[in-house]
Design an enzyme around this catalytic site. Structure first.
Site, mmCIF file in Angstrom:
data_model
loop_
_atom_site.group_PDB
_atom_site.id
_atom_site.type_symbol
_atom_site.label_atom_id
_atom_site.label_comp_id
_atom_site.label_asym_id
_atom_site.label_seq_id
_atom_site.Cartn_x
_atom_site.Cartn_y
_atom_site.Cartn_z
ATOM 1 N N GLY A 130 0.843 -1.196 0.000
ATOM 2 C CA GLY A 130 0.000 0.000 0.000
ATOM 3 C C GLY A 130 0.874 1.240 0.000
ATOM 4 O O GLY A 130 1.991 1.220 0.526
ATOM 5 N N GLN A 162 3.507 9.880 0.592
ATOM 6 C CA GLN A 162 4.758 9.112 0.611
ATOM 7 C C GLN A 162 5.595 9.320 -0.648
ATOM 8 O O GLN A 162 6.783 9.018 -0.658
ATOM 9 C CB GLN A 162 4.471 7.617 0.789
ATOM 10 C CG GLN A 162 3.866 7.284 2.138
ATOM 11 C CD GLN A 162 3.638 5.792 2.262
ATOM 12 O OE1 GLN A 162 2.597 5.292 1.853
ATOM 13 N NE2 GLN A 162 4.610 5.082 2.798
ATOM 14 N N CYS A 215 6.499 0.029 7.038
ATOM 15 C CA CYS A 215 6.078 1.117 6.149
ATOM 16 C C CYS A 215 7.230 1.439 5.209
ATOM 17 O O CYS A 215 8.388 1.480 5.650
ATOM 18 C CB CYS A 215 5.719 2.332 6.999
ATOM 19 S SG CYS A 215 5.220 3.780 6.055
ATOM 20 N N LEU A 216 6.917 1.680 3.936
ATOM 21 C CA LEU A 216 7.994 2.012 2.989
ATOM 22 C C LEU A 216 8.692 3.307 3.396
ATOM 23 O O LEU A 216 9.849 3.512 3.050
ATOM 24 C CB LEU A 216 7.435 2.145 1.565
ATOM 25 C CG LEU A 216 6.875 0.862 0.947
ATOM 26 C CD1 LEU A 216 6.444 1.124 -0.487
ATOM 27 C CD2 LEU A 216 7.883 -0.272 1.011
ATOM 28 N N HIS A 254 -3.824 1.885 7.906
ATOM 29 C CA HIS A 254 -2.444 2.380 7.847
ATOM 30 C C HIS A 254 -2.308 3.460 6.763
ATOM 31 O O HIS A 254 -1.747 4.530 7.001
ATOM 32 C CB HIS A 254 -1.506 1.197 7.565
ATOM 33 C CG HIS A 254 -0.065 1.561 7.392
ATOM 34 N ND1 HIS A 254 0.942 1.081 8.207
ATOM 35 C CD2 HIS A 254 0.560 2.346 6.474
ATOM 36 C CE1 HIS A 254 2.107 1.577 7.811
ATOM 37 N NE2 HIS A 254 1.905 2.336 6.755
ATOM 38 N N GLU A 255 -2.843 3.167 5.569
ATOM 39 C CA GLU A 255 -2.689 4.120 4.450
ATOM 40 C C GLU A 255 -3.508 5.392 4.678
ATOM 41 O O GLU A 255 -3.039 6.488 4.378
ATOM 42 C CB GLU A 255 -3.093 3.472 3.122
ATOM 43 C CG GLU A 255 -2.246 2.272 2.706
ATOM 44 C CD GLU A 255 -0.756 2.515 2.780
ATOM 45 O OE1 GLU A 255 -0.308 3.665 2.584
ATOM 46 O OE2 GLU A 255 -0.012 1.561 3.060
ATOM 47 N N HIS A 308 -1.857 7.920 6.754
ATOM 48 C CA HIS A 308 -0.877 8.760 6.047
ATOM 49 C C HIS A 308 -1.524 10.043 5.516
ATOM 50 O O HIS A 308 -0.871 11.079 5.431
ATOM 51 C CB HIS A 308 -0.270 8.009 4.855
ATOM 52 C CG HIS A 308 0.874 7.100 5.219
ATOM 53 N ND1 HIS A 308 2.031 7.550 5.821
ATOM 54 C CD2 HIS A 308 1.044 5.763 5.048
ATOM 55 C CE1 HIS A 308 2.864 6.530 6.003
ATOM 56 N NE2 HIS A 308 2.290 5.419 5.551
HETATM 57 ZN ZN ZN Z 1 3.115 3.549 5.525
#
Ligand code: ZN
Length: 197
Positions: A51, A56, A111-112, A153-154, A157
């Site tokens: 995701g 991001q 998380c990326l 989670h997304e 963000h």
């Molecule tokens: Zn993340």
């Protein structure tokens, strides 16, 4: 091909200001938004994630791309997993969580934007997602399992929230020095992870 131009895929990391901003709604799906969604999907693939939210990749907009693996389906699956997992990758435009319920489930997240750091995050086990799609449709779905967690989670963000913010204090202490190290490293690299391919 020898002379094909290389593409750059960039993910913002912990410490980047855009990750802490509340992202703006998308008034209309334009060619630029479609292009951004495509870039986000390619970036997600390059970094091997499930995701990604637009902040991001440096865009403070309410846009999310999900590529949650169909094999993650719970048994029995939630209605949203049954409906949405076969449609991956899925682009969410102005998504919202309209309700959260069920037990609080704790599961490790990564998380990326927070590479190599993993910690348990408590979250409600079910959510009702409501979102526009790229082609003007509306999704309303009750999602559990990995999909329900990934959505939470997304969407965090989009409000400037990172999973580390939701880790319980005792667990947070275990990752704090790694987080500080990541921020120090990021400050010397414009808070960016880059893949050129
Ligand atoms: Zn993340």
């Amino acid at each position: 091909m020898l002379f094909s131009p290389k593409k750059r895929y960039v993910v913002q990391t912990l410490g980047s200001e855009v990750l802490r901003r509340k992202a703006a709604p998308i008034p209309a799906v334009t060619a630029e938004i479609r292009e951004l969604a495509e870039y986000m999907y390619q970036t997600l693939r390059q970094f091997d994630g499930i995701g990604l939210a637009a902040p991001q990749v440096g865009h403070s907009l309410r846009l999310v791309v999900l590529a949650v693996p169909p094999e993650s389906m719970s048994s029995p699956p939630s209605p949203g997993e049954r409906e949405l997992l076969p449609q991956m990758p899925l682009v969410l435009v102005n998504p919202e969580i309209v309700d959260r319920f069920g037990d609080i489930a704790v599961r490790d997240e990564g998380c990326l934007s927070v590479p190599d750091i993993f910690a348990p995050v408590p979250r409600p086990s079910r959510v009702i997602l409501r979102s526009q799609t790229l082609d003007g449709g509306i999704i309303t779905a009750e999602c559990g399992g990995l999909l329900g967690r990934c959505i939470q989670h997304e969407l965090d963000h989009l409000d400037g929230v990172i999973f580390c913010d939701r880790v319980e204090p005792d667990e947070k202490r275990l990752i704090e020095s790694d987080m500080r190290r990541l921020e120090r490293y990021g400050s010397k690299h414009q808070y960016q992870r880059v893949i050129t391919r």
